[in-house]
Design a protein around this motif. Structure first.
Motif, short mmCIF file in Angstrom:
data_model
loop_
_atom_site.label_atom_id
_atom_site.label_comp_id
_atom_site.label_asym_id
_atom_site.label_seq_id
_atom_site.Cartn_x
_atom_site.Cartn_y
_atom_site.Cartn_z
N VAL A 113 12.59 5.37 -2.27
CA VAL A 113 11.40 4.51 -1.89
C VAL A 113 11.82 4.00 -0.32
N LEU A 120 5.94 2.96 1.47
CA LEU A 120 5.02 1.70 1.24
C LEU A 120 4.90 1.04 2.56
N THR A 147 1.00 -1.25 0.00
CA THR A 147 0.13 -0.04 0.15
C THR A 147 0.86 1.23 0.17
N ARG A 148 0.65 2.13 -1.05
CA ARG A 148 1.43 3.34 -1.13
C ARG A 148 0.83 4.27 -0.35
N ASP A 149 1.82 5.33 0.17
CA ASP A 149 1.49 6.40 1.01
C ASP A 149 0.18 7.25 0.45
N ASP A 150 -0.41 6.91 -0.66
CA ASP A 150 -1.60 7.74 -1.10
C ASP A 150 -2.73 6.67 -0.81
N VAL A 157 6.00 0.13 -8.79
CA VAL A 157 6.69 0.89 -7.89
C VAL A 157 8.11 1.16 -8.61
N ILE A 159 8.72 7.63 -2.21
CA ILE A 159 7.37 6.97 -2.13
C ILE A 159 7.26 6.21 -0.84
N PRO A 172 -0.88 4.49 5.67
CA PRO A 172 -0.33 5.67 4.62
C PRO A 172 -0.07 6.62 4.84
N ARG A 211 -3.33 0.31 -3.80
CA ARG A 211 -2.28 -0.83 -3.66
C ARG A 211 -1.54 -0.79 -5.14
N VAL A 212 -0.36 -0.69 -4.82
CA VAL A 212 0.65 -0.90 -5.96
C VAL A 212 1.65 -2.19 -5.97
#
Length: 208
Positions: free
Chosen positions: A110, A138, A56-59, A68, A136, A121, A62-63
């Motif tokens: 990252v 995570l 889960t990215r900070d926004d 990434v 980024i 997040p 889900r990535v």
């Protein structure tokens, strides 16, 4: 050419609490496209480092690892409650990122948490914004974070037995250079300065 082995110790300090892991390194020669950029690699090859993941990215999105690592990335494992080492390393990595960008290469940093319980997040977004507009953050479940750390052989341990809120986490402090497609090609210890890191990253970016 005979390999020459050296020993690298990665450690993290947290209010007097130290933890680390040892990596056996070997000087590497070769005729691949990155040979002129690399000065060292883990015995057995850097191909042993890395894994596919979905986090889960900070926004909040889900990535996957492929999403990434779409550009050269300086990958670091830490946590936002870390009192000293993590912010220094994150700032150093962000400085290296800025130097490489000034040289005309598109790179990013990252930050993968080793403390998913506290590093939501939203917390990661606030933290990464302190260092770089493009860093980024995570996070994920305990199982997802454990799997990613295993992929990069990163040791970590939370000291939360008595305090579930203000605990510290021991962890290794290497930074990894991951190229598009998820190939890990280099690592940097805490002693590496941003100028040296930037020079190395730029070399890889130009050779890619």
């Amino acid at each position: 050419m005979a390999d020459r082995k050296i020993l690298l110790i990665g450690t993290a300090a947290a209010i007097g609490v130290l933890a680390g892991g040892a990596l056996f390194l070997t000087m590497r020669g070769g005729d691949d496209r990155f040979a002129q950029c690399s000065s060292s690699a883990v015995a057995g090859g850097m191909d042993a480092f890395g894994t596919d993941f979905t986090l889960t990215r900070d926004d909040g999105r889900r990535v996957t690892s492929a999403e990434v690592f779409d550009k050269p990335s300086l990958l670091y494992f830490g946590y936002t409650f870390c009192p000293d080492v993590c912010p220094l390393d994150a700032a150093r990595n962000a400085e290296a990122e800025a130097l490489v960008q000034e040289a005309g290469h598109d790179v990013q940093t990252v930050f993968v948490t080793v403390d998913p319980r506290r590093d939501t997040p939203e917390v990661l977004a606030d933290y990464t914004s302190l260092f770089s507009d493009t860093m980024i953050g995570l996070t994920g479940t305990d199982e997802e974070i454990a799997a990613v750390n295993r992929g990069w052989r990163n040791y970590y341990k939370a000291h939360d037995e008595e305090d579930q809120e203000y605990y510290l986490v021991d962890h290794m402090t290497n930074t990894y250079l991951v190229m598009p497609g998820g190939k890990t090609v280099e690592f940097f210890s805490r002693e590496a300065d941003p100028e040296r890191m930037a020079e190395t990253v730029a070399c890889y970016a130009e050779a890619a």
